[in-house]
Design an enzyme around this catalytic site. Structure first.
Site, PDB file in Angstrom:
ATOM      1  N   ILE A  71       0.838  -1.171   0.154  1.00 34.84           N
ATOM      2  CA  ILE A  71      -0.008   0.009   0.008  1.00 34.84           C
ATOM      3  C   ILE A  71       0.847   1.269  -0.199  1.00 34.84           C
ATOM      4  CG2 ILE A  71      -0.187   0.159   2.566  1.00 34.84           C
ATOM      5  CD1 ILE A  71      -2.882   0.802  -0.240  1.00 34.84           C
ATOM      6  N   SER A 110      11.410  -0.102   7.763  1.00 41.61           N
ATOM      7  CA  SER A 110      11.013  -1.128   6.989  1.00 41.61           C
ATOM      8  C   SER A 110      11.583  -2.445   7.296  1.00 41.61           C
ATOM      9  CB  SER A 110      10.521  -1.009   5.705  1.00 41.61           C
ATOM     10  OG  SER A 110       9.704  -2.117   5.145  1.00 41.61           O
ATOM     11  N   ARG A 111      11.122  -3.515   7.736  1.00 39.99           N
ATOM     12  CA  ARG A 111      12.067  -4.858   8.014  1.00 39.99           C
ATOM     13  C   ARG A 111      12.645  -5.407   6.758  1.00 39.99           C
ATOM     14  NH1 ARG A 111       8.242  -9.154  10.496  1.00 39.99           N
ATOM     15  NH2 ARG A 111       6.973  -8.319   9.071  1.00 39.99           N
ATOM     16  N   LYS A 119      -5.756   3.149   7.179  1.00 41.94           N
ATOM     17  CA  LYS A 119      -7.019   2.403   7.559  1.00 41.94           C
ATOM     18  C   LYS A 119      -6.651   0.707   7.580  1.00 41.94           C
ATOM     19  CE  LYS A 119      -8.361   0.214   4.028  1.00 41.94           C
ATOM     20  NZ  LYS A 119      -8.484  -1.348   3.752  1.00 41.94           N
ATOM     21  N   ASP A 172     -11.272  -5.828   5.872  1.00 38.26           N
ATOM     22  CA  ASP A 172     -10.253  -4.795   5.372  1.00 38.26           C
ATOM     23  C   ASP A 172     -10.844  -3.966   4.070  1.00 38.26           C
ATOM     24  OD1 ASP A 172      -7.126  -4.019   5.511  1.00 38.26           O
ATOM     25  OD2 ASP A 172      -7.730  -4.466   3.438  1.00 38.26           O
TER      26      ASP A 172
END
Length: 308
Positions: A14, A36-37, A90, A168
């Site tokens: 996203i 971010s991993r 969201k 979702d």
């Protein structure tokens, strides 16, 4: 005012599909870091997690959280305690209690918290809201059906507790209906279909009723292939009002009124800039409340297993 220095936490699908382009298209905000991993981005500071970002000394003013809702509370809390403004993808969290706790913390810290609902920024939503305020609503039916394999390939977190499953995308529809309806409504019945091998539902059928007795129904399904369906049909005494294509198109009494391209995330970041500059927050959690109610009242039906 100087540009807001932003960090994205969670550089997944996203973020790459929507957030990066939206930030670049807005004045008053610039991306300076990501955490971010498993991903990095050229031209900005990169970290493996939010704790490393906040401890690094890199100067940021705000954080946009694009991680899955499970575990997001601690990330948001850390950013707020560090005095950063926070924008939540969201759904805003995995539970009702945690999002209200974040709202209180943001107020205590004197920073902005923005619980985003991107579908509310679709072109037809505000015109529909104004139109319905002048009409007598008789009923509302939502049909929100799409192919999970297309939109969420390999995203196992979405099937886990807190991932919401079909809610979702379904919460996008609820975010529109809660915005355009001239009066509040509450859930009266919920039927949830769970794949035998998953912890979250793949389909949901919901019934609501407003204070004055208006019936609202919603059908969410993640098993639809071919053309996707994101429609909200409002019957009024004056004629039908229909939002299609996720709220980007509006038909009034059968005539097309609005057909517009997707500007949802650009509008979200524009609003975030105005919130930060104005020292305000925007935290309407009502769509998440309706989803929580759907689980509380839900009749569970076990259906065939689902494999991505």
């Amino acid at each position: 005012m100087s540009s807001i220095r932003l960090a994205i936490v969670g550089l997944g699908k996203i973020a790459r599909d929507q957030h990066l382009q939206a930030i670049a298209a807005n004045d008053g905000i610039e991306l300076v870091a990501v955490a971010s991993r498993n991903a990095r981005l050229d031209g900005v500071h990169c970290f493996t997690d939010i704790d490393a970002l906040l401890a690094s000394g890199v100067e940021i003013d705000a954080v946009s959280l694009c991680t899955p809702p499970q575990g997001r509370f601690e990330q948001a809390r850390a950013a707020l305690l560090a005095g950063k403004h926070v924008m939540l993808e969201k759904p805003p969290g995995a539970t009702i209690a945690e999002v209200f706790a974040l709202d209180r913390l943001a107020s205590q810290q004197g920073v902005s918290l923005f619980a985003t609902w991107h579908s509310r920024e679709a072109a037809a939503v505000e015109p529909a809201r104004k139109l319905l305020a002048e009409r007598k609503v008789k009923s509302v039916h939502v049909e929100w059906k799409e192919d999970v394999r297309h939109w969420h390939p390999g995203q196992d977190w979405i099937w886990e507790p807190g991932g919401l499953g079909v809610f979702d995308p379904g919460i996008n529809a609820l975010s529109i209906v809660t915005r355009i309806m001239p009066e509040s409504f509450h859930l009266t019945a919920s039927d949830l279909s769970f794949p035998a091998n998953r912890a979250a539902p793949i389909a949901a059928d919901l019934e609501f009723r407003s204070a004055s007795g208006i019936a609202l129904t919603a059908a969410f399904d993640w098993r639809q292939t071919g053309p996707q369906t994101w429609d909200i049909r409002v019957e009024t005494e004056e004629g039908p009002v229909v939002l299609t294509h996720g709220g980007s198109r509006l038909f009034v009494d059968g005539d097309a009124q609005i057909v517009e391209e997707d500007r949802e995330y650009r509008n979200l970041y524009k609003h975030f800039v105005s919130l930060v500059n104005g020292g305000q927050s925007d935290t309407d959690f009502s769509p998440l409340v309706h989803v929580a109610d759907a689980f509380m009242l839900g009749r569970r039906h076990v259906v065939e297993t689902f494999e991505d």
